[in-house]
Design a protein around this motif. Structure first.
Motif, mmCIF file in Angstrom:
data_model
loop_
_atom_site.group_PDB
_atom_site.id
_atom_site.type_symbol
_atom_site.label_atom_id
_atom_site.label_comp_id
_atom_site.label_asym_id
_atom_site.label_seq_id
_atom_site.Cartn_x
_atom_site.Cartn_y
_atom_site.Cartn_z
ATOM 1 N N LEU A 81 -4.183 -16.173 0.880
ATOM 2 C CA LEU A 81 -5.527 -16.474 1.386
ATOM 3 C C LEU A 81 -6.479 -16.793 0.238
ATOM 4 N N GLY A 82 -6.360 -16.037 -0.853
ATOM 5 C CA GLY A 82 -7.194 -16.329 -2.012
ATOM 6 C C GLY A 82 -6.885 -17.704 -2.573
ATOM 7 N N ALA A 83 -5.582 -18.003 -2.696
ATOM 8 C CA ALA A 83 -5.178 -19.299 -3.254
ATOM 9 C C ALA A 83 -5.660 -20.443 -2.377
ATOM 10 N N GLU A 84 -5.619 -20.240 -1.051
ATOM 11 C CA GLU A 84 -6.072 -21.288 -0.124
ATOM 12 C C GLU A 84 -7.546 -21.617 -0.326
ATOM 13 N N ALA A 85 -8.303 -20.647 -0.848
ATOM 14 C CA ALA A 85 -9.726 -20.879 -1.106
ATOM 15 C C ALA A 85 -9.987 -21.192 -2.581
ATOM 16 N N GLY A 86 -8.916 -21.380 -3.361
ATOM 17 C CA GLY A 86 -9.083 -21.766 -4.759
ATOM 18 C C GLY A 86 -9.249 -20.605 -5.717
ATOM 19 N N HIS A 87 -8.867 -19.392 -5.283
ATOM 20 C CA HIS A 87 -9.028 -18.216 -6.152
ATOM 21 C C HIS A 87 -7.657 -17.655 -6.550
ATOM 22 N N ALA A 88 -7.525 -17.295 -7.822
ATOM 23 C CA ALA A 88 -6.305 -16.632 -8.283
ATOM 24 C C ALA A 88 -6.468 -15.135 -8.057
ATOM 25 N N VAL A 89 -6.089 -14.669 -6.868
ATOM 26 C CA VAL A 89 -6.225 -13.252 -6.524
ATOM 27 C C VAL A 89 -4.899 -12.560 -6.818
ATOM 28 N N SER A 90 -4.923 -11.573 -7.702
ATOM 29 C CA SER A 90 -3.698 -10.809 -7.916
ATOM 30 C C SER A 90 -3.714 -9.624 -6.950
ATOM 31 N N THR A 91 -2.563 -9.332 -6.394
ATOM 32 C CA THR A 91 -2.502 -8.250 -5.413
ATOM 33 C C THR A 91 -1.366 -7.302 -5.755
ATOM 34 N N GLU A 92 -1.489 -6.096 -5.254
ATOM 35 C CA GLU A 92 -0.490 -5.062 -5.525
ATOM 36 C C GLU A 92 -0.325 -4.206 -4.281
ATOM 37 N N ALA A 93 0.909 -3.905 -3.927
ATOM 38 C CA ALA A 93 1.187 -3.051 -2.771
ATOM 39 C C ALA A 93 1.549 -1.658 -3.244
ATOM 40 N N ARG A 94 0.912 -0.651 -2.652
ATOM 41 C CA ARG A 94 1.263 0.742 -2.928
ATOM 42 C C ARG A 94 1.695 1.358 -1.602
ATOM 43 N N LEU A 95 2.990 1.638 -1.483
ATOM 44 C CA LEU A 95 3.531 2.134 -0.218
ATOM 45 C C LEU A 95 3.345 3.641 -0.118
ATOM 46 N N GLN A 96 2.079 4.054 -0.140
ATOM 47 C CA GLN A 96 1.813 5.484 -0.067
ATOM 48 C C GLN A 96 0.464 5.732 0.593
ATOM 49 N N ARG A 97 0.303 6.942 1.102
ATOM 50 C CA ARG A 97 -0.960 7.348 1.704
ATOM 51 C C ARG A 97 -1.906 7.833 0.623
ATOM 52 N N PHE A 98 -3.194 7.779 0.958
ATOM 53 C CA PHE A 98 -4.217 8.319 0.071
ATOM 54 C C PHE A 98 -4.350 9.805 0.381
ATOM 55 N N LEU A 99 -3.835 10.638 -0.481
ATOM 56 C CA LEU A 99 -3.826 12.094 -0.292
ATOM 57 C C LEU A 99 -4.466 12.742 -1.524
ATOM 58 N N PRO A 100 -4.826 14.025 -1.437
ATOM 59 C CA PRO A 100 -5.376 14.674 -2.635
ATOM 60 C C PRO A 100 -4.478 14.493 -3.860
ATOM 61 N N GLU A 101 -3.155 14.522 -3.639
ATOM 62 C CA GLU A 101 -2.242 14.439 -4.784
ATOM 63 C C GLU A 101 -1.975 13.010 -5.253
ATOM 64 N N THR A 102 -2.303 11.997 -4.431
ATOM 65 C CA THR A 102 -2.096 10.612 -4.869
ATOM 66 C C THR A 102 -3.403 9.927 -5.264
ATOM 67 N N ALA A 103 -4.543 10.594 -5.018
ATOM 68 C CA ALA A 103 -5.854 9.957 -5.171
ATOM 69 C C ALA A 103 -6.093 9.447 -6.588
ATOM 70 N N ALA A 104 -5.827 10.279 -7.585
ATOM 71 C CA ALA A 104 -6.174 9.906 -8.958
ATOM 72 C C ALA A 104 -5.423 8.647 -9.394
ATOM 73 N N ALA A 105 -4.133 8.576 -9.074
ATOM 74 C CA ALA A 105 -3.352 7.403 -9.481
ATOM 75 C C ALA A 105 -3.811 6.155 -8.732
ATOM 76 N N LEU A 106 -4.133 6.310 -7.431
ATOM 77 C CA LEU A 106 -4.566 5.145 -6.653
ATOM 78 C C LEU A 106 -5.925 4.634 -7.121
ATOM 79 N N LEU A 107 -6.787 5.518 -7.614
ATOM 80 C CA LEU A 107 -8.137 5.111 -8.017
ATOM 81 C C LEU A 107 -8.204 4.614 -9.463
ATOM 82 N N ASP A 108 -7.107 4.742 -10.193
ATOM 83 C CA ASP A 108 -7.114 4.351 -11.606
ATOM 84 C C ASP A 108 -7.423 2.854 -11.753
ATOM 85 N N GLY A 109 -8.465 2.530 -12.465
ATOM 86 C CA GLY A 109 -8.812 1.132 -12.730
ATOM 87 C C GLY A 109 -9.506 0.424 -11.575
#
Ligand SMILES: [Zn+2]
Length: 257
Positions: free
Chosen positions: A79-107
């Motif tokens: 969808l980004g490319a169709e509008a002329g944007h180089a959108v990089s995407t990343e899939a994280r196959l995990q839920r947002f939980l207290p124990e996964t929050a810090a890694a998911l929010l990094d950056g």
């Protein structure tokens, strides 16, 4: 006291985490990809289901059974490319939980939260506040819903957050989308509103906007509630997500769905 200057993040340099690729995350993600947000991270541990295709607009019938995060990430890049944007995407196959929050929010510069239950919304709200990451949250049940642009400033002059609006994790009879269902176009409206609020925050708009949508009469209302002085984030009373109880006494909804 004069308000602190807001940070402007050029869209092409921004990283946005989508928590949930459901009825809210799909339309929100579409707008963000088409708008040229540089990096989109999708966290979701579900698979594409046929009963949700009418409102989960990133998926096709040929995607059934595939991990939603992976399919969404690939589609958002297209969808980004169709509008002329180089959108990089990343899939994280995990839920947002207290124990996964810090890694998911990094950056991550901003979070768009579209989970379907209150315990998850509270985990995201608290984790974002502790990490100093603004978050746009939304919820929809049946014909109505809300969207909140929450800031990330803690302390006595803290920004409006989910705990200012709901005070406690709703329990017992509180309706959730998961239990009560939702009208497809209603989540579409709220997901688009989330994208609008997210782009505003990235462009330096002040947080603190709470939108209400009533789909039966097509009423949209914008409010700016005053942050609660008794909110735990005003008192900086939450320091450790692992020490917070997110599932209420009678709410058996699984955390993270
Ligand atoms: Zn608050």
């Amino acid at each position: 006291m004069s308000p602190s200057p807001r940070r402007v993040t050029p869209l092409a340099d921004a990283t946005v985490l989508l928590v949930g690729a459901g009825g809210l995350g799909c339309p929100a993600g579409r707008v963000l990809a088409r708008s040229g947000v540089g990096r989109l991270v999708v966290s979701d541990d579900d698979q594409v289901e046929g009963t949700n295709l009418h409102r989960q607009v990133l998926f096709r019938e040929t995607d059934l059974g595939q991990p939603k995060a992976e399919v969404a990430a690939a589609r958002l890049r297209e969808l980004g490319a169709e509008a002329g944007h180089a959108v990089s995407t990343e899939a994280r196959l995990q839920r947002f939980l207290p124990e996964t929050a810090a890694a998911l929010l990094d950056g991550v510069d901003l979070v768009v939260e579209g989970s379907d239950n209150f315990p998850s919304k509270f985990v995201v709200a608290d984790a974002c506040m502790l990490a100093g990451v603004p978050v746009v949250q939304a919820g929809a049940v049946r014909w109505g819903g809300w969207a909140l642009a929450a800031g990330a400033r803690r302390g006595p002059s803290h920004d409006l957050c989910l705990r200012c609006v709901f005070e406690e994790v709703p329990t017992g009879d509180a309706l959730t989308c998961e239990l009560a269902g939702v009208v497809g176009p209603v989540v579409g409206v709220l997901g688009a509103l989330q994208a609008k609020l997210a782009l505003g925050l990235l462009n330096g708009e002040a947080p603190g906007t709470l939108m209400h949508y009533e789909g039966r009469r097509d009423r949209l209302r914008e409010t700016h509630p005053v942050p609660r002085a008794e909110c735990p984030h005003a008192r900086e009373a939450i320091d450790d997500l692992a020490a917070v109880r997110y599932v209420g006494e009678t709410n058996e909804a699984p955390l993270g769905r």
